[in-house]
Design an enzyme around this catalytic site. Structure first.
Site, PDB file in Angstrom:
ATOM      1  N   ASP A 153      41.160  26.732  38.965  1.00  0.00           N
ATOM      2  CA  ASP A 153      41.207  27.681  38.633  1.00  0.00           C
ATOM      3  C   ASP A 153      41.594  28.217  39.994  1.00  0.00           C
ATOM      4  O   ASP A 153      41.238  28.797  41.001  1.00  0.00           O
ATOM      5  CB  ASP A 153      40.023  28.041  38.338  1.00  0.00           C
ATOM      6  CG  ASP A 153      39.301  27.569  37.102  1.00  0.00           C
ATOM      7  OD1 ASP A 153      39.750  26.350  36.119  1.00  0.00           O
ATOM      8  OD2 ASP A 153      37.935  28.127  36.545  1.00  0.00           O
ATOM      9  N   LYS A 208      43.401  33.114  33.101  1.00  0.00           N
ATOM     10  CA  LYS A 208      42.350  33.015  32.499  1.00  0.00           C
ATOM     11  C   LYS A 208      41.974  35.400  33.246  1.00  0.00           C
ATOM     12  O   LYS A 208      42.995  35.364  34.153  1.00  0.00           O
ATOM     13  CB  LYS A 208      41.593  31.986  33.821  1.00  0.00           C
ATOM     14  CG  LYS A 208      39.994  32.621  34.026  1.00  0.00           C
ATOM     15  CD  LYS A 208      39.227  31.466  35.038  1.00  0.00           C
ATOM     16  CE  LYS A 208      38.392  32.100  35.986  1.00  0.00           C
ATOM     17  NZ  LYS A 208      37.470  30.949  37.011  1.00  0.00           N
ATOM     18  N   LYS A 218      41.446  31.736  29.250  1.00  0.00           N
ATOM     19  CA  LYS A 218      40.036  32.047  29.597  1.00  0.00           C
ATOM     20  C   LYS A 218      39.413  33.165  30.081  1.00  0.00           C
ATOM     21  O   LYS A 218      40.204  34.160  30.519  1.00  0.00           O
ATOM     22  CB  LYS A 218      39.759  30.556  30.825  1.00  0.00           C
ATOM     23  CG  LYS A 218      38.701  30.580  31.219  1.00  0.00           C
ATOM     24  CD  LYS A 218      38.431  29.950  32.458  1.00  0.00           C
ATOM     25  CE  LYS A 218      37.409  29.489  33.067  1.00  0.00           C
ATOM     26  NZ  LYS A 218      37.454  28.475  34.090  1.00  0.00           N
TER      27      LYS A 218
END
Length: 254
Positions: free
Chosen positions: A99, A161, A195
């Site tokens: 991430d 995300k 996400k």
């Protein structure tokens, strides 16, 4: 128990990236996190930790639960070497997912080249791993969220995300819509995921983002391969719902 609320809770659990990213995290903290990831109602999709603790998490979890670790976190520096160093540690730890924080300040400054260079370096270093790009949408307006999404997708992001959870504004429906629209417009729209992270604390919150994902990406997109929720406290509400101890949601939504 409300059947729809239970359905959403189980789906949220299966798509949860159970997260712990405090500066003072210890090995004992991560061992407890890994225990919680395998609860009586089922397992989460992944745990998300600092690179220095990823190897421990990998040892404590079954292969069915992925280990994610953060890179270029949380500041989102415009330095490819920083991101590459973090990813190298993550790869060595045996984690499956990265991430990485997009250099959002460089985007605000109009330096899209710096943004692309960091993400390209991250993608090269994380070859074979699932790459989730954190846009830090709370610091961007809608047009900038769309631009950041396009750059991230162009550099090979597997997921978009919303947030690090380290700034005042986390996930919002407006940012999610802009990100999902960018995914729909991308050539890889059938495989890229979304996400939600930053302030997703309840099953009702999770239901909102699940609904947006299925609206834009299709009814089959609400699975861990295409949808994740990054959170720490959400698991408490999921377990309360599934154990029948949760308070009724406000507004009669379920």
């Amino acid at each position: 128990m409300n059947a729809e609320l239970e359905r959403v809770a189980r789906q949220a659990l299966a798509c949860l990236d159970l997260t712990r990213l405090n500066d003072d995290d210890t090995e004992a903290d991560i061992e407890r996190l890994c225990e919680r990831a395998q609860g009586r109602f089922g397992s989460v999709a992944a745990v998300c930790v600092w690179p220095r603790l990823a190897a421990l998490a990998r040892r404590r979890l079954p292969a069915s639960i992925a280990v994610a670790a953060v890179a270029n976190f949380p500041q989102g520096e415009a330095k490819p070497e920083r991101a590459q160093r973090d990813v190298g540690e993550i790869v060595q730890a045996g984690a499956q997912e990265v991430d990485v924080v997009l250099p959002w300040q460089a985007l605000l400054d109009g330096d899209t080249g710096a943004v692309a260079r960091v993400l390209a370096a991250t993608r090269r270093a994380s070859d074979g791993l699932r790459l989730k790009v954190i846009l830090e949408t709370g610091m961007l307006d809608t047009a900038q969220v769309s631009e950041a999404s396009r750059i991230a997708l162009g550099e090979g992001a597997d997921f978009l995300k919303t947030s690090t959870g380290k700034v005042p504004v986390g996930a919002t429906p407006e940012a999610a819509r802009a990100m999902l629209q960018a995914i729909v417009s991308d050539a890889r729209s059938a495989t890229v995921g979304f996400k939600a992270s930053g302030g997703v604390r309840s099953v009702a919150d999770a239901a909102l983002y699940l609904g947006l994902v299925t609206e834009h990406l299709g009814s089959d997109a609400g699975l861990p391969a295409r949808f994740r929720i990054g959170a720490s406290g959400l698991l408490d509400d999921i377990e309360a719902v599934l154990s029948g101890t949760a308070a009724a949601p406000d507004g009669g939504g379920y």
